[in-house]
Design an enzyme around this catalytic site. Structure first.
Site, mmCIF file in Angstrom:
data_model
loop_
_atom_site.group_PDB
_atom_site.id
_atom_site.type_symbol
_atom_site.label_atom_id
_atom_site.label_comp_id
_atom_site.label_asym_id
_atom_site.label_seq_id
_atom_site.Cartn_x
_atom_site.Cartn_y
_atom_site.Cartn_z
ATOM 1 N N HIS A 181 0.829 -1.201 0.000
ATOM 2 C CA HIS A 181 0.000 0.000 0.000
ATOM 3 C C HIS A 181 0.865 1.253 0.000
ATOM 4 O O HIS A 181 1.895 1.320 0.682
ATOM 5 C CB HIS A 181 -0.894 0.032 1.234
ATOM 6 C CG HIS A 181 -2.141 -0.788 1.090
ATOM 7 N ND1 HIS A 181 -3.012 -0.628 0.033
ATOM 8 C CD2 HIS A 181 -2.686 -1.744 1.891
ATOM 9 C CE1 HIS A 181 -4.036 -1.463 0.178
ATOM 10 N NE2 HIS A 181 -3.864 -2.155 1.294
ATOM 11 N N CYS A 255 0.441 1.861 -5.772
ATOM 12 C CA CYS A 255 -0.478 2.718 -6.522
ATOM 13 C C CYS A 255 0.063 4.140 -6.636
ATOM 14 O O CYS A 255 0.811 4.606 -5.781
ATOM 15 C CB CYS A 255 -1.842 2.757 -5.837
ATOM 16 S SG CYS A 255 -2.675 1.162 -5.802
ATOM 17 N N ARG A 264 0.253 2.525 -11.575
ATOM 18 C CA ARG A 264 1.213 1.848 -10.718
ATOM 19 C C ARG A 264 2.588 2.512 -10.835
ATOM 20 O O ARG A 264 3.013 2.895 -11.925
ATOM 21 C CB ARG A 264 1.336 0.367 -11.093
ATOM 22 C CG ARG A 264 0.063 -0.426 -10.877
ATOM 23 C CD ARG A 264 -0.349 -0.492 -9.413
ATOM 24 N NE ARG A 264 -1.585 -1.228 -9.235
ATOM 25 C CZ ARG A 264 -2.785 -0.671 -9.199
ATOM 26 N NH1 ARG A 264 -2.900 0.648 -9.334
ATOM 27 N NH2 ARG A 264 -3.854 -1.400 -9.022
#
Length: 273
Positions: A181, A255, A264
Site C-alpha cells: 500500500h 499505486c 502503478r
C-alpha cells in the site's frame, strides 16, 4: 363579528420552510461528521493498527529465527538415514523452509549471516498469505514483513508487502516481485518514489540476508502492465523501461498518484554481487 387575520398563511409557510432548511442543515452536518470519522478511521486509525501489527510480526519472525532449528524428521520411506529414532519430533510444520536456519536474530546487526551474493536455486514457495521474510529499506526507514500472496484483506491491509505468486523467491534467479500500500493500512510503500539508483533493498529470510541495489524506476504505468513483474522485468506499456538480461531482480509496486489506484509506480533493483 368575524375578525380576518391577513398574512398568517404566509408566515406559516415561511416557518415551515425554515424548519425544512434547518433539518436539512442538521442532516448535512451529521453526514459530514460521519464522513469525516470514516476518513479519520481509514487514513489514521488503520495506519496505526496495521503499522503496529506489522512491527509485531517482524519481532515475532526475528524471535522465531533466533531459535535453534527443529530436528529434521526422516521421510517415512527412508530406512537408510541414521537420524535420532527416539525423536518424538515435530512434523516439520514450518513447511517450505526457504533457506537454512539462523543461529541468531536478524535484528542483531553483526550476527546476521553474510549477504547473499549469488542467485540461489528456486525453493518451494512459503505458505500462502503467511509472513516469511522482512523487507528493509534503509533510505526510507521502512521495515515490513513479507508475506506470500497479494490478497488485499489477507496480506496488504495488514501492512505487509505481498509477494506476487509465480515470481521468484528472494535471492533466486528471476524477479522477486512485491506489492504494498502507498496510503492507508500501514502504507509501507508510500515514499518509494524517493528511492534513487544505488539505494539498498534488504530482504531477510530465515538464516539469510539478500541485498538488492535500486537500479531503475517507472513513475507511472497501467495496473495491467504485467511485464514489470516478469522474470526479466520490462514494461509492456512503456517498453523503454526495464531490463534485457536474465538476472536476480527485485520489483516494488504500489499505486500512484497518492490516494488513488489509477496507475502503478514501479521500482526495480538487482541482487548485489
Amino acid at each position: 363579528m368575524r375578525v380576518v387575520v391577513q398574512g398568517g398563511g404566509r408566515r406559516g409557510r415561511r416557518a415551515g420552510l425554515a424548519g425544512v432548511l434547518w433539518a436539512g442543515a442538521e442532516l448535512a452536518v451529521t453526514v459530514g461528521v460521519v464522513v469525516l470519522l470514516l476518513v479519520v478511521h481509514q487514513v489514521w486509525w488503520t495506519n496505526r493498527q496495521a503499522l503496529a501489527a506489522a512491527r509485531e510480526e517482524v519481532r515475532e519472525l526475528e524471535r522465531d529465527w533466533a531459535l535453534p532449528p527443529p530436528p529434521d524428521r526422516p521421510d517415512s520411506g527412508d530406512s537408510g538415514d541414521s537420524g535420532d529414532s527416539g525423536d518424538s519430533g515435530d512434523s516439520g510444520g514450518s513447511g517450505p523452509a526457504v533457506v537454512p536456519e539462523a543461529s541468531a536474530s536478524l535484528s542483531a546487526g553483526p550476527s546476521v549471516p553474510a549477504r547473499g551474493t549469488a542467485p540461489r536455486a528456486s525453493a518451494a514457495p512459503p505458505v500462502r498469505e503467511s509472513a516469511y521474510g522482512v523487507l528493509r529499506i534503509p533510505r526510507l526507514g521502512v521495515v515490513v514483513p513479507v508475506a506470500q500472496g497479494v490478497d488485499k484483506r489477507a496480506v496488504l491491509d495488514k501492512g505487509y508487502a505481498g509477494h506476487y505468486p509465480g515470481t521468484a523467491q528472494p535471492g533466486a534467479q528471476g524477479n522477486f516481485a512485491l506489492a504494498g500500500h502507498r496510503n492507508t493500512h500501514g502504507e509501507p510503500f508510500r515514499y518509494i518514489n524517493r528511492l534513487r539508483a544505488g539505494d539498498e533493498l534488504i530482504v531477510d529470510v530465515r538464516g539469510q540476508r539478500y541485498t538488492y541495489v535500486v537500479g531503475r524506476t517507472l513513475a507511472q504505468t497501467s495496473e495491467r502492465d504485467t511485464g514489470v513483474i516478469a522474470p526479466v522485468p520490462r514494461s509492456t506499456v512503456r517498453p523503454e523501461y526495464g531490463y534485457d538480461e536474465p538476472g536476480a531482480y527485485i520489483t516494488l509496486t504500489t499505486c500512484t498518484p497518492e490516494y488513488t489506484s489509477t496507475y502503478r509506480l514501479v521500482v526495480w533493483g538487482t541482487l548485489k554481487g
